[in-house]
Enzyme design. Structure first.
Site, PDB file in Angstrom:
ATOM      1  N   HIS A 140       0.764  -1.177  -0.032  1.00  0.00           N
ATOM      2  CA  HIS A 140      -0.179  -0.096  -0.062  1.00  0.00           C
ATOM      3  C   HIS A 140       0.795   1.147   0.090  1.00  0.00           C
ATOM      4  CE1 HIS A 140      -3.126  -2.418   0.191  1.00  0.00           C
ATOM      5  NE2 HIS A 140      -3.750  -2.430   1.522  1.00  0.00           N
ATOM      6  N   LYS A 565     -13.654   5.137   6.986  1.00  0.00           N
ATOM      7  CA  LYS A 565     -13.729   6.194   6.048  1.00  0.00           C
ATOM      8  C   LYS A 565     -15.285   6.232   5.837  1.00  0.00           C
ATOM      9  CE  LYS A 565     -12.351   5.844   1.858  1.00  0.00           C
ATOM     10  NZ  LYS A 565     -13.478   5.829   0.883  1.00  0.00           N
TER      11      LYS A 565
END
Length: 897
Positions: A140, A565
């Site tokens: 990532h 999120k």
């Protein structure tokens, strides 16, 4: 005994002064004086000696583009060097505490805890058999530094270690420091910003570096210390395998079209070569030690039989070994073992087929040495190598495949359509029935080699499964045996992967299943539907048979990033906690062992924070002993670049997992009072509503774009994966990493604390009491860990600097949203102090000191960044400088996404 000759203040002072000298020599005295003026003005304001930042604004506003670049480079390089100084201080603390016997959460602390709990040998043996810790490295894109820069910094770090830990003459000291000066000079002349995105192979090599250069050696040391400490109290106890390392780098395809089968194959090949080379080097070193003369010892029949078998298979090499090492049986054996390693990856016969054959030979050597009374030789030289082989095998790190469920569905639909079946038109129940029958059927349903005219997406998926069978045959099943499904929402999403693996020959029921199929549950709907999803799978004939072939162990991944999120920090953490317990109950109902895979990020809002504390805060029902979690971005470098810090991290995780598993055995169900659960339900519901209201408010996305450097971050060459899932501009579409990265840059770390106050206030307004919250904080590990992590995000937030970014937004948007963020922040900070009954948001003094040391140096970078962002037109040089400020702030905050 004095272990060190330096301290962190000396390192910071001397590295800072050296950087100043290099800056002046490489640029000009005027540039040096500008940087100094900014530095002094920032320090003066932070100390309260100056009433405003007016001088900072004036200097930044008057900078010419070339001087802006120098300023950005100077402060970025400063933070890179200061991070090394703080790393060195961490090592000092670890070594000194170890020497004094005061190192908390380490191996000795584990033994003390076992003594306090009166754990007998049988119970401890059960605990250790259950424990398996699997750090999983991902690619990532949260590592902002170039590989070249990291290499130079590691060289400087090694020199600092020599200066700090060795007794040097003045001449030797000066020689070492000259190398530091040379490296810092080279660092200054090296570009900090990547000219291109790293390719997936670059990311895989980056992960490989930590495995090869740090963890490979450190693992044996952790085992050695554990066995040494256990020997006195538990003499009959054999320590089983406790660690295994895995990787997504080079195999994670979710949202990354650049990770091709060729990339995965290259990663598998390179990692095998590295592992074999490491073992060959170890055997060569071992040959220098095992020089025993057969005329003076009796190595035993087992070694003789083993040598005889090798002579039959490798007669030429055996003859060379006899001639070179007459009467030295161990050296003869080791030479033959090295030859078998060389042949493990070429066309010649009689190489090792897998790591188990190498392990068998090492066990023969180990037993022979012990038979001759050379236990110490076996313990010091052979046992660590055996631990390495057991941990790393011939794969170094097993790879996990991952892709989005939509891609599998599309591939299955198109492949079945070629056979006259309508998959898209089927209901969920019909899909499950179709896939089940197809898996259980002996004959293949689709031809993966010739699936017909299919889309590019379907072809990528089908080709991947074709290659998976080849990879397992070439590199062994254990080299790549896990398949993770992003955004799993239905049981069919899991069965689709099992079906494709079956068609590829990777699965052949009832006897063989070559992969763990791992659903990634990351949305609110998936988490709340966990019983429906997993229960349907456990009751399914095909899946149940496959699971039995995998020893009835079900790995389930939990997504922290997207959950946060979607729902906000507090609500996401509570959802994850509740659903972990729910998943444990489901697995228990079906007599399945659960292995939770925690998709945690480096930042607080993405599940970061101290891993050992997170382990101890998990619900007892979920602690089966096996645990897997992602390690990503800058967190990998912070934890695993330095061997002593890497060893410390492994010891802390082992300490936590042993204690957590012991607690789970003795108290299988965590006793959480109903009133605490009700309190969290109230807080989470209110927090989620407030968070969603913020994200869904008209103009919020525009405010986010204007008040953070998101547009710059999306253009950075951080990783090979795109920043967004599509071309749409929305928070939902944006990946969690750039979402968090942007807020971190603007010093308003909203994802780590927003709506916390709204949740707590809802509980208090509903009749709750502050004393209840204090009790929960004191007595409930989950609650304490969650709120301490939020406090860390609050402490890293700086609203004064955040105001500079808010001022970039349209006035109407700024008034609406920054006012809202400010009120929520201030309320959350006050409530956090009240609940924890601390005078500071941070409970760790070293972190407070680090923030105090860093803040004055981050400020000029933030102000320069906002100055550049405010310009409607920027030159190419200014664009490069702007990207460099992102790197510098990331280094200063020690965090990206």
């Amino acid at each position: 005994m004095r272990l060190h000759t330096r301290d962190v203040r000396q390192d910071v002072r001397e590295l800072g002064a050296l950087l100043g000298d290099v800056l002046e020599a490489q640029t000009s005295t005027a540039s040096f004086e500008t940087v100094e003026e900014l530095r002094q003005a920032a320090i003066s304001y932070r100390k309260g000696e100056s009433g405003s930042r007016e001088r900072l604004y004036d200097v930044v506003g008057d900078l010419e583009p070339e001087r802006e670049s120098v300023v950005a480079r100077a402060f970025t390089t400063y933070f890179e060097l200061i991070n090394l100084a703080e790393e060195r201080e961490r090592v000092r603390v670890i070594r000194e505490a170890s020497q004094e016997g005061t190192l908390e959460d380490g191996i000795l602390d584990t033994l003390d805890a076992l003594d306090d709990e009166e754990v007998d040998e049988e119970l401890l043996g059960r605990v250790l058999e259950d424990v398996l810790i699997e750090p999983t490295f991902t690619a990532h894109p949260t590592e902002a530094r170039r590989k070249t820069v990291k290499s130079k910094l590691r060289s400087i770090a090694n020199r600092l270690e020599t200066l700090d830990e060795r007794r040097l003459t003045d001449l030797e000291h000066d020689q070492e420091w000259r190398h530091v000066v040379a490296e810092v000079t080279s660092l200054w002349q090296t570009s900090q910003v990547r000219d291109r995105r790293p390719e997936p192979t670059d990311e895989a090599r980056n992960v490989q570096w930590y495995l090869e250069n740090t963890l490979f050696d450190v693992v044996g040391e952790v085992y050695e210390e554990l066995e040494e400490e256990l020997r006195a109290e538990y003499p009959g106890l054999d320590v089983p395998k406790l660690f295994e390392f895995r990787s997504w780098a080079g195999s994670d395809r979710d949202g990354n079209p650049f990770v091709t089968p060729e990339v995965t194959e290259d990663t598998l090949e390179r990692q095998r070569s590295v592992a074999l080379e490491k073992y060959s080097d170890s055997l060569k070193r071992l040959s220098g030690v095992l020089s025993q003369d057969a005329t003076r010892i009796d190595p035993g029949h087992e070694l003789e039989r083993s040598l005889k078998a090798d002579r039959e298979h490798l007669p030429v090499v055996a003859e060379e070994a006899d001639e070179r090492y007459p009467n030295e049986p161990y050296r003869q054996k080791l030479k033959l073992m090295r030859e078998r390693l060389r042949r493990a990856e070429d066309v010649r016969p009689n190489g090792y087929a897998d790591a188990s054959e190498l392990m068998a030979d090492l066990e023969v050597v180990d037993a022979s040495l012990r038979r001759t009374g050379a236990e110490q030789v076996a313990d010091v030289y052979v046992e660590p190598l055996m631990r390495q082989v057991d941990t790393f095998g011939f794969t170094l790190a097993s790879l996990d495949l991952r892709d989005h469920q939509e891609n599998h569905t599309e591939a299955v639909h198109e492949a079945l359509a070629h056979e006259g079946l309508d998959y898209y038109g089927s209901s969920e129940q019909e899909r499950v029935e179709l896939l089940t029958d197809a898996i259980l059927q002996e004959e293949p349903v689709v031809d993966l080699e010739d699936p017909g005219d299919v889309s590019e997406t379907a072809e990528r998926v089908l080709r991947r499964f074709r290659k998976l069978g080849e990879w397992q045959r070439e590199y062994g099943v254990g080299a790549i045996d896990t398949y993770c499904i992003s955004m799993t929402e239905e049981p069919s999403h899991v069965l689709e992967v099992l079906f494709l693996a079956d068609q590829a020959g990777v699965v052949s029921l009832p006897d063989h299943c070559g992969i763990d199929v791992v659903p990634l549950l990351e949305t609110e709907s998936a988490l709340n539907g966990a019983r429906r999803i997993m229960g349907t799978l456990f009751e399914n004939e095909a899946y149940g048979t496959a699971l039995a072939a995998r020893n009835d162990v079900q790995e389930i991944m939990l997504g922290y990033s997207d959950s946060n999120k979607e729902n906000g920090f507090l609500a996401a953490n509570w959802d994850l906690y509740k659903n972990q317990r729910r998943l444990a109950d489901i697995c228990d109902d079906f007599d399945v062992t659960m292995r939770l895979f925690h998709g945690r990020g480096g930042s607080i809002s993405r599940g970061g924070g101290p891993m050992n504390e997170a382990m101890l805060a998990l619900p007892n029902e979920t602690v089966t002993g096996q645990i897997k979690f992602t390690e990503q971005g800058e967190a990998i470098a912070e934890k695993y670049a330095n061997p002593r810090i890497a060893e410390r991290n492994l010891e802390q995780m082992l300490n936590a997992q042993i204690r957590a598993r012991l607690q789970a055995i003795r108290t299988p169900e965590e006793e959480v009072p109903d009133r605490w659960v009700d309190a969290m339900d109230t807080m989470a519901a209110a927090a989620r509503a407030e968070y969603r209201d913020l994200l869904e408010s008209d103009g919020f996305v525009s405010y986010f774009e204007q008040a953070t450097p998101i547009t710059v971050i999306e253009e950075l060459n951080l990783g090979s994966r795109p920043a967004s899932r599509s071309d749409e501009r929305s928070v939902e579409d944006l990946r969690a990493i750039p979402w968090v990265f942007s807020w971190t840059q603007s010093r308003c770390i909203l994802p780590g604390w927003y709506s916390l106050a709204a949740g707590v206030n809802a509980f208090l307004e509903d009749g709750g009491d502050m004393d209840d919250l204090r009790e929960m904080y004191d007595e409930w590990a989950f609650f304490r860990s969650t709120f301490d992590n939020a406090a860390m995000a609050l402490a890293r937030t700086d609203l004064e600097i955040a105001t500079e970014y808010a001022n970039l937004a349209d006035e109407e948007l700024r008034e609406e949203f920054f006012t809202r963020l400010t009120e929520e922040y201030e309320d959350a900070a006050d409530l956090m102090l009240d609940i924890s009954e601390r005078s500071s948001l941070l409970k760790r003094e070293w972190l407070e000191e680090s923030l105090r040391r860093r803040n004055p140096y981050v400020d000029p970078l933030n102000l320069l960044q906002t100055h550049l962002l405010s310009q409607t037109h920027r030159t190419d040089e200014e664009e490069r400088t702007l990207r460099l400020t992102v790197k510098g702030i990331a280094a200063g905050m020690k965090n990206t996404g």
